[in-house]
Structures are given as C-alpha cells and as structure tokens.
Write a protein that holds these residues in place. Structure first.
Motif, short mmCIF file in Angstrom:
data_model
loop_
_atom_site.label_atom_id
_atom_site.label_comp_id
_atom_site.label_asym_id
_atom_site.label_seq_id
_atom_site.Cartn_x
_atom_site.Cartn_y
_atom_site.Cartn_z
N ASP A 2 0.87 -1.17 0.00
CA ASP A 2 0.00 0.00 0.00
C ASP A 2 0.90 1.22 0.00
O ASP A 2 1.89 1.28 0.74
N GLN A 34 0.77 5.12 0.86
CA GLN A 34 -0.05 6.10 1.57
C GLN A 34 0.62 7.47 1.52
O GLN A 34 1.83 7.57 1.71
N ASP A 77 -0.04 11.22 3.24
CA ASP A 77 -0.79 11.99 4.24
C ASP A 77 -1.92 11.17 4.86
O ASP A 77 -3.03 11.66 5.08
N GLY A 78 -1.64 9.88 5.13
CA GLY A 78 -2.59 9.02 5.83
C GLY A 78 -3.66 8.37 4.96
O GLY A 78 -4.47 7.60 5.45
N THR A 79 -3.64 8.63 3.66
CA THR A 79 -4.63 8.06 2.75
C THR A 79 -3.95 7.11 1.78
O THR A 79 -2.95 7.46 1.15
N THR A 80 -4.48 5.89 1.66
CA THR A 80 -3.95 4.94 0.69
C THR A 80 -4.32 5.42 -0.70
O THR A 80 -5.51 5.56 -1.02
N ILE A 81 -3.30 5.68 -1.53
CA ILE A 81 -3.56 6.19 -2.88
C ILE A 81 -3.27 5.18 -3.96
O ILE A 81 -3.65 5.37 -5.12
N THR A 138 -2.22 0.65 -4.60
CA THR A 138 -1.78 -0.67 -4.17
C THR A 138 -0.89 -1.22 -5.27
O THR A 138 -1.30 -1.26 -6.44
N HIS A 158 4.56 16.51 2.71
CA HIS A 158 3.71 15.31 2.76
C HIS A 158 4.42 14.22 3.58
O HIS A 158 5.64 14.18 3.65
#
Length: 154
Positions: free
Chosen positions: A75, A77, A79-83, A85, A104
């Motif tokens: 994964d 990520q 800034d805390g968001t999975t962008i 895979t 970031h």
C-alpha cells in the motif's frame, strides 16, 4: 545532509581543526523511518516479513518509490490516505505525481508474507528530506561546542 552537517555530526578536533571521518550520507535509513525486521544494506534495505513499512516526510509535487520485489504487495499512503496498491511491482520506481506543492508524509506498507523471497526497498526519490528534532539538537550541541572552542580573535 550537507557536508557541514555531516562534519558536525561526526565531531571536531581541537579548535579550528576538524577530525577526518567517513560518514555514509547516502544510506536509505538516513531518509526514512521503518518498523519491522529489516536488514540495512546501505543503499537498500532488505526484508521479508509482512507489515514492514518505510515512512518519510517529503516536500514537493511528486515522489518516486524505488523497489525490487516480484513477490509482495504494497500500500502506498500519502498523508494518511492509501492512494495506490502495488501488486508484485518488480524492479521499478513507482512515481506518485500531482501532489499539492507542500510537505507530505509518504508511507509504503508491505501487505503480505513472502516466504523464501527477499524484498528490497531502494529509497524515496525526487523530494526534500527533513531532519528530525533529535538531529537538530545534535547539530546544535556540536556547533555550540565547536564555536566555544574557537579563539576569540579571528
């Protein structure tokens, strides 16, 4: 890391003279934090356990993730968001572009176990690194000691 910072982190000799020291400023673990069982190979980090992650703070609009792994999934990520895979990415640099031009936090997380295979993380590219608060204190302490040892007259 600049040459001055490297010199300060390695210490100084008598006032006005620096000791010769070899400092590896290119090691991957100089740039990223990690958790899990890893082997520092200098310019790369090797591992096989799931859950291992690499995290770094970067500035700019893009970052490249250097990997050599044809057996594991990841994964990505920001800034805390999975962008993204990455599924068995192979020997590649995966680029994340189009980020806002600011600081970031980028994290790469290994998702699965890969028994018998060794995964290799190369680095995060195309960004500016930020020293930790601990690094800042070390540099400040060394610089203060160095300045205190200088002669009063230049």
């Amino acid at each position: 890391m600049t040459a001055l910072t490297a010199a300060l982190l390695t210490g100084t000799g008598t006032a006005g003279t620096a000791q010769a020291a070899t400092v590896d400023t290119n090691g991957v673990l100089e740039h990223v934090h990690t958790a899990g069982r890893v082997r520092d190979a200098g310019n790369t980090v090797q591992y096989s356990w799931p859950g291992v992650y690499f995290e770094g703070r970067v500035s700019g609009t893009g970052v490249g993730i250097v990997l050599d792994d044809s057996a594991a999934d990841y994964d990505v990520q920001v800034d805390g968001t999975t962008i993204a895979t990455l599924v068995t990415p192979g020997n590649t640099t995966h680029w994340v572009n189009g980020l806002p031009n600011r600081e970031h936090t980028v994290r790469l997380v290994k998702r699965n176990d890969s028994p018998g295979d060794t995964s290799t993380f190369g680095d995060l590219l195309g960004c500016h690194w930020h020293c930790s608060a601990h690094d800042d204190r070390v540099v400040s302490d060394r610089l203060t000691s160095f300045i205190a040892g200088l002669p009063l007259r230049w």
